[in-house]
Design an enzyme around this catalytic site. Structure first.
Site, mmCIF file in Angstrom:
data_model
loop_
_atom_site.group_PDB
_atom_site.id
_atom_site.type_symbol
_atom_site.label_atom_id
_atom_site.label_comp_id
_atom_site.label_asym_id
_atom_site.label_seq_id
_atom_site.Cartn_x
_atom_site.Cartn_y
_atom_site.Cartn_z
ATOM 1 N N GLN A 54 2.857 10.060 1.112
ATOM 2 C CA GLN A 54 4.156 9.396 1.216
ATOM 3 C C GLN A 54 5.071 9.736 0.041
ATOM 4 O OE1 GLN A 54 2.174 5.392 2.202
ATOM 5 N NE2 GLN A 54 4.187 5.279 3.175
ATOM 6 N N HIS A 105 -2.964 7.524 6.700
ATOM 7 C CA HIS A 105 -1.986 8.457 6.104
ATOM 8 C C HIS A 105 -2.672 9.718 5.594
ATOM 9 C CE1 HIS A 105 1.949 6.559 6.118
ATOM 10 N NE2 HIS A 105 1.439 5.415 5.698
ATOM 11 N N CYS A 125 5.767 0.219 7.310
ATOM 12 C CA CYS A 125 5.394 1.353 6.467
ATOM 13 C C CYS A 125 6.592 1.729 5.602
ATOM 14 C CB CYS A 125 4.992 2.529 7.370
ATOM 15 S SG CYS A 125 4.498 4.007 6.482
ATOM 16 N N LEU A 126 6.330 2.019 4.338
ATOM 17 C CA LEU A 126 7.419 2.403 3.439
ATOM 18 C C LEU A 126 8.076 3.707 3.874
ATOM 19 C CD1 LEU A 126 5.825 1.422 0.004
ATOM 20 C CD2 LEU A 126 7.497 0.142 1.362
ATOM 21 N N HIS A 157 -4.730 1.400 7.274
ATOM 22 C CA HIS A 157 -3.394 1.984 7.426
ATOM 23 C C HIS A 157 -3.215 3.127 6.416
ATOM 24 C CE1 HIS A 157 1.147 1.497 7.912
ATOM 25 N NE2 HIS A 157 1.056 2.174 6.787
ATOM 26 N N GLU A 158 -3.608 2.879 5.171
ATOM 27 C CA GLU A 158 -3.428 3.904 4.124
ATOM 28 C C GLU A 158 -4.369 5.089 4.327
ATOM 29 O OE1 GLU A 158 -0.764 3.743 2.483
ATOM 30 O OE2 GLU A 158 -0.355 1.658 2.978
ATOM 31 N N GLY A 178 0.838 -1.194 0.000
ATOM 32 C CA GLY A 178 0.000 0.000 0.000
ATOM 33 C C GLY A 178 0.869 1.238 0.000
#
Length: 172
Positions: free
Chosen positions: A51, A140, A94-95, A136-137, A46
């Protein structure tokens, strides 16, 4: 298709709530295409627009594991409209917080409404990893990171590691 740099925490853009998308145009399609390419390259399941430094309500995700065929999804202006009482706990990463993981408990199932790239309204019910990923996304888009669910000491420890990573990368 362009791979975009992924912001690393702490970065003020990761804490900004995103305004809704109102223009469904070629620029939005390019953003979605770039985000999917960046997510797959990372590799991740994701990615949210903040991000990659774009403060807009756009997420991409694909929780399929090989040998299953990919199922890329682009969700514009997503919102959880129903959540189960039952919860599940997944070890999240997380990226934007590379190589750091922690257990986060969220609703086990969610129903999400969003718009597609043409602005048409969509809705789906997510369970398992898909439910965790979409929540989660969406977090963000509201300026919330998975470490915000952790206790202050663990959160500070991870933040210090990310500050060091950023310093080390800046020197390289």
């Amino acid at each position: 298709m362009t791979l975009r740099p992924i912001l690393i925490h702490p970065d003020p853009r990761l804490k900004k709530p995103c305004p809704p998308v109102t223009e469904f145009d070629a620029e939005l399609r390019k953003l979605a295409e770039d985000m999917l390419a960046t997510m797959y390259d990372a590799p991740g399941i994701g990615l949210a627009a903040p991000q990659v430094g774009v403060i807009r309500r756009v997420i991409v995700m694909d929780c399929m594991k090989a040998p299953e065929p990919p199922r890329p999804m682009v969700l514009i202006n997503p919102q959880v409209i129903a959540a189960s009482q039952a919860t599940s706990t997944y070890e999240e990463g997380c990226l934007s917080i590379p190589d750091q993981y922690a257990d986060v408990t969220r609703p086990a199932e969610v129903t999400v409404r969003w718009q597609d790239l043409d602005g048409a309204e969509q809705q789906d019910h997510f369970t398992g990893l898909w439910a965790t990923c979409v929540q989660h996304e969406i977090d963000h888009l509201d300026g919330k990171l998975f470490i915000d669910y952790l206790g202050p000491i663990k959160r500070q420890m991870i933040t210090r590691k990310m500050e060091k990573l950023k310093r080390d990368r800046a020197r390289a």
